[in-house]
Design a protein around this motif. Sequence first.
Motif, PDB file in Angstrom:
ATOM      1  N   THR A  47       0.827  -1.206   0.000  1.00  0.00           N
ATOM      2  CA  THR A  47       0.000   0.000   0.000  1.00  0.00           C
ATOM      3  C   THR A  47       0.860   1.253   0.000  1.00  0.00           C
ATOM      4  O   THR A  47       0.579   2.220  -0.723  1.00  0.00           O
ATOM      5  N   ALA A  48       1.901   1.255   0.835  1.00  0.00           N
ATOM      6  CA  ALA A  48       2.783   2.422   0.909  1.00  0.00           C
ATOM      7  C   ALA A  48       3.401   2.731  -0.445  1.00  0.00           C
ATOM      8  O   ALA A  48       3.445   3.897  -0.867  1.00  0.00           O
ATOM      9  N   LYS A  49       3.886   1.717  -1.131  1.00  0.00           N
ATOM     10  CA  LYS A  49       4.533   1.938  -2.429  1.00  0.00           C
ATOM     11  C   LYS A  49       3.537   2.494  -3.442  1.00  0.00           C
ATOM     12  O   LYS A  49       3.846   3.437  -4.198  1.00  0.00           O
ATOM     13  N   ALA A  50       2.323   1.946  -3.464  1.00  0.00           N
ATOM     14  CA  ALA A  50       1.321   2.438  -4.410  1.00  0.00           C
ATOM     15  C   ALA A  50       0.946   3.882  -4.103  1.00  0.00           C
ATOM     16  O   ALA A  50       0.774   4.704  -5.019  1.00  0.00           O
ATOM     17  N   CYS A  51       0.825   4.209  -2.814  1.00  0.00           N
ATOM     18  CA  CYS A  51       0.456   5.578  -2.436  1.00  0.00           C
ATOM     19  C   CYS A  51       1.605   6.547  -2.666  1.00  0.00           C
ATOM     20  O   CYS A  51       1.377   7.715  -3.012  1.00  0.00           O
ATOM     21  N   LEU A  52       2.840   6.097  -2.482  1.00  0.00           N
ATOM     22  CA  LEU A  52       3.999   6.913  -2.829  1.00  0.00           C
ATOM     23  C   LEU A  52       3.975   7.263  -4.308  1.00  0.00           C
ATOM     24  O   LEU A  52       4.148   8.427  -4.694  1.00  0.00           O
ATOM     25  N   ASP A  53       3.729   6.265  -5.134  1.00  0.00           N
ATOM     26  CA  ASP A  53       3.685   6.500  -6.579  1.00  0.00           C
ATOM     27  C   ASP A  53       2.557   7.455  -6.966  1.00  0.00           C
ATOM     28  O   ASP A  53       2.646   8.166  -7.968  1.00  0.00           O
ATOM     29  N   ALA A  54       1.500   7.490  -6.147  1.00  0.00           N
ATOM     30  CA  ALA A  54       0.362   8.378  -6.426  1.00  0.00           C
ATOM     31  C   ALA A  54       0.579   9.792  -5.909  1.00  0.00           C
ATOM     32  O   ALA A  54      -0.195  10.695  -6.257  1.00  0.00           O
ATOM     33  N   GLY A  55       1.600  10.005  -5.054  1.00  0.00           N
ATOM     34  CA  GLY A  55       1.896  11.360  -4.592  1.00  0.00           C
ATOM     35  C   GLY A  55       2.001  11.545  -3.096  1.00  0.00           C
ATOM     36  O   GLY A  55       2.310  12.656  -2.638  1.00  0.00           O
ATOM     37  N   ALA A  56       1.763  10.518  -2.302  1.00  0.00           N
ATOM     38  CA  ALA A  56       1.905  10.640  -0.845  1.00  0.00           C
ATOM     39  C   ALA A  56       3.377  10.584  -0.467  1.00  0.00           C
ATOM     40  O   ALA A  56       4.132   9.761  -0.984  1.00  0.00           O
ATOM     41  N   ALA A  57       3.769  11.447   0.469  1.00  0.00           N
ATOM     42  CA  ALA A  57       5.168  11.484   0.907  1.00  0.00           C
ATOM     43  C   ALA A  57       5.343  10.968   2.330  1.00  0.00           C
ATOM     44  O   ALA A  57       6.472  10.813   2.790  1.00  0.00           O
ATOM     45  N   MET A  58       4.231  10.704   3.021  1.00  0.00           N
ATOM     46  CA  MET A  58       4.322  10.203   4.388  1.00  0.00           C
ATOM     47  C   MET A  58       3.263   9.131   4.607  1.00  0.00           C
ATOM     48  O   MET A  58       2.144   9.230   4.105  1.00  0.00           O
ATOM     49  N   LEU A  59       3.647   8.096   5.354  1.00  0.00           N
ATOM     50  CA  LEU A  59       2.755   7.013   5.730  1.00  0.00           C
ATOM     51  C   LEU A  59       2.476   7.103   7.222  1.00  0.00           C
ATOM     52  O   LEU A  59       3.399   7.141   8.037  1.00  0.00           O
ATOM     53  N   HIS A  60       1.191   7.154   7.581  1.00  0.00           N
ATOM     54  CA  HIS A  60       0.776   7.113   8.986  1.00  0.00           C
ATOM     55  C   HIS A  60       0.487   5.652   9.310  1.00  0.00           C
ATOM     56  O   HIS A  60      -0.499   5.078   8.852  1.00  0.00           O
ATOM     57  N   MET A  61       1.362   5.034  10.106  1.00  0.00           N
ATOM     58  CA  MET A  61       1.353   3.584  10.274  1.00  0.00           C
ATOM     59  C   MET A  61       0.722   3.147  11.593  1.00  0.00           C
ATOM     60  O   MET A  61       1.124   3.589  12.667  1.00  0.00           O
ATOM     61  N   HIS A  62      -0.252   2.264  11.488  1.00  0.00           N
ATOM     62  CA  HIS A  62      -0.751   1.472  12.606  1.00  0.00           C
ATOM     63  C   HIS A  62      -0.335   0.024  12.364  1.00  0.00           C
ATOM     64  O   HIS A  62      -0.367  -0.449  11.226  1.00  0.00           O
ATOM     65  N   ILE A  63       0.006  -0.684  13.433  1.00  0.00           N
ATOM     66  CA  ILE A  63       0.285  -2.111  13.303  1.00  0.00           C
ATOM     67  C   ILE A  63      -0.745  -2.892  14.115  1.00  0.00           C
ATOM     68  O   ILE A  63      -1.426  -2.339  14.986  1.00  0.00           O
ATOM     69  N   ARG A  64      -0.827  -4.179  13.838  1.00  0.00           N
ATOM     70  CA  ARG A  64      -1.776  -5.054  14.511  1.00  0.00           C
ATOM     71  C   ARG A  64      -1.058  -6.251  15.111  1.00  0.00           C
ATOM     72  O   ARG A  64      -0.008  -6.679  14.607  1.00  0.00           O
ATOM     73  N   GLU A  65      -1.658  -6.813  16.157  1.00  0.00           N
ATOM     74  CA  GLU A  65      -1.132  -8.058  16.696  1.00  0.00           C
ATOM     75  C   GLU A  65      -1.703  -9.223  15.891  1.00  0.00           C
ATOM     76  O   GLU A  65      -2.404  -9.008  14.895  1.00  0.00           O
ATOM     77  N   ALA A  66      -1.367 -10.454  16.295  1.00  0.00           N
ATOM     78  CA  ALA A  66      -1.676 -11.621  15.459  1.00  0.00           C
ATOM     79  C   ALA A  66      -3.159 -11.767  15.163  1.00  0.00           C
ATOM     80  O   ALA A  66      -3.536 -12.260  14.089  1.00  0.00           O
ATOM     81  N   GLN A  67      -4.021 -11.352  16.094  1.00  0.00           N
ATOM     82  CA  GLN A  67      -5.454 -11.463  15.887  1.00  0.00           C
ATOM     83  C   GLN A  67      -6.054 -10.239  15.164  1.00  0.00           C
ATOM     84  O   GLN A  67      -7.274 -10.134  15.025  1.00  0.00           O
ATOM     85  N   GLY A  68      -5.203  -9.320  14.736  1.00  0.00           N
ATOM     86  CA  GLY A  68      -5.665  -8.164  13.973  1.00  0.00           C
ATOM     87  C   GLY A  68      -6.063  -6.971  14.807  1.00  0.00           C
ATOM     88  O   GLY A  68      -6.590  -5.993  14.278  1.00  0.00           O
ATOM     89  N   ARG A  69      -5.793  -7.026  16.107  1.00  0.00           N
ATOM     90  CA  ARG A  69      -6.152  -5.907  16.980  1.00  0.00           C
ATOM     91  C   ARG A  69      -5.013  -4.896  17.066  1.00  0.00           C
ATOM     92  O   ARG A  69      -3.847  -5.226  16.850  1.00  0.00           O
ATOM     93  N   HIS A  70      -5.366  -3.679  17.415  1.00  0.00           N
ATOM     94  CA  HIS A  70      -4.427  -2.569  17.542  1.00  0.00           C
ATOM     95  C   HIS A  70      -3.262  -2.928  18.461  1.00  0.00           C
ATOM     96  O   HIS A  70      -3.443  -3.532  19.522  1.00  0.00           O
TER      97      HIS A  70
END
Length: 285
Positions: A47-70
């Motif tokens: 996603t980051a690479k595609a959005c970079l190519d579209a013009g985004a210069a910064m990624l606001h990153m959230h990560i998840r644990e194994a069950q998909g929770r914050h």
Amino acid sequence: MSASPASPTIASQWADPLIVTVAPNGAYKQPTDHPAVPITPATLATTAKACLDAGAAMLHMHIREAQGRHSLDVEGYREAQRVVRQAVGDAMVIQITSEAAGVYQAPAQIAMVEALQPEAVSIGLREVDKPEIGEAGLQRFFTGLAQRHTMVQVILYDVADLRRWQALRASGVVPDAPWFLLFVLGRYSAGQTSSPRDLLPFLNAHDGNEPWAVCAFGAAENACVAAAAVFGGHARVGFENNLLCKDGSVAPDNTALVRQAVEAAAALGRPLATAADIRQRFGAG
């Protein structure tokens, strides 16, 4: 008769490159909400690479644990940063979140940021401005961030948050540094929808020189971004806050929302910021 030249303030706004940040997942959305919500390091990287190519210069990153929770797990963040960095190199600023999301308390949020020492971080002021931290704790935290040249975006949900930030700055609790503000539009409205009008109270109350951006909930996200660009602000878009294109249709992916923001900037004649522009402006790195 020729038109009079624009004032230096207005002229500098149009020359100021627009920072487009993509927030592709947030703390809550799942692939069941939209199949293009990225929740693994690999899908974040794609996603980051595609959005970079579209013009985004910064990624606001959230990560998840194994069950998909914050998650605010330090090692989880390090792995996600490594994988995303492989995809985008230095062409994107990776901003991690310190959001509580009903899971974490202020001491743990602060401890994570201090352990990870990211290039960039977003901090909800009301989440860390707690009695158990106190103004002495806030001063230590923000001073440390400034000394490490961390690019900090301070999240403000309403004018009361902005006034509190201004008071902390005026009292010296928060030191002078190149802080970046984020005005959140529509978070506490009915149905979590926003309007460009929601920006006006923030602009009326903003009396400092800190650069600012908006994020906005719902299909009016793009209109809010365009309004911010008109007034010299910056933009955060993406599935964290909104799944809809400006015509009300479901966006196929985060890239579509980035492209809309880029088109709004082009219509106004504002150039786009690069990651190098951001690092130079905020002393990050």
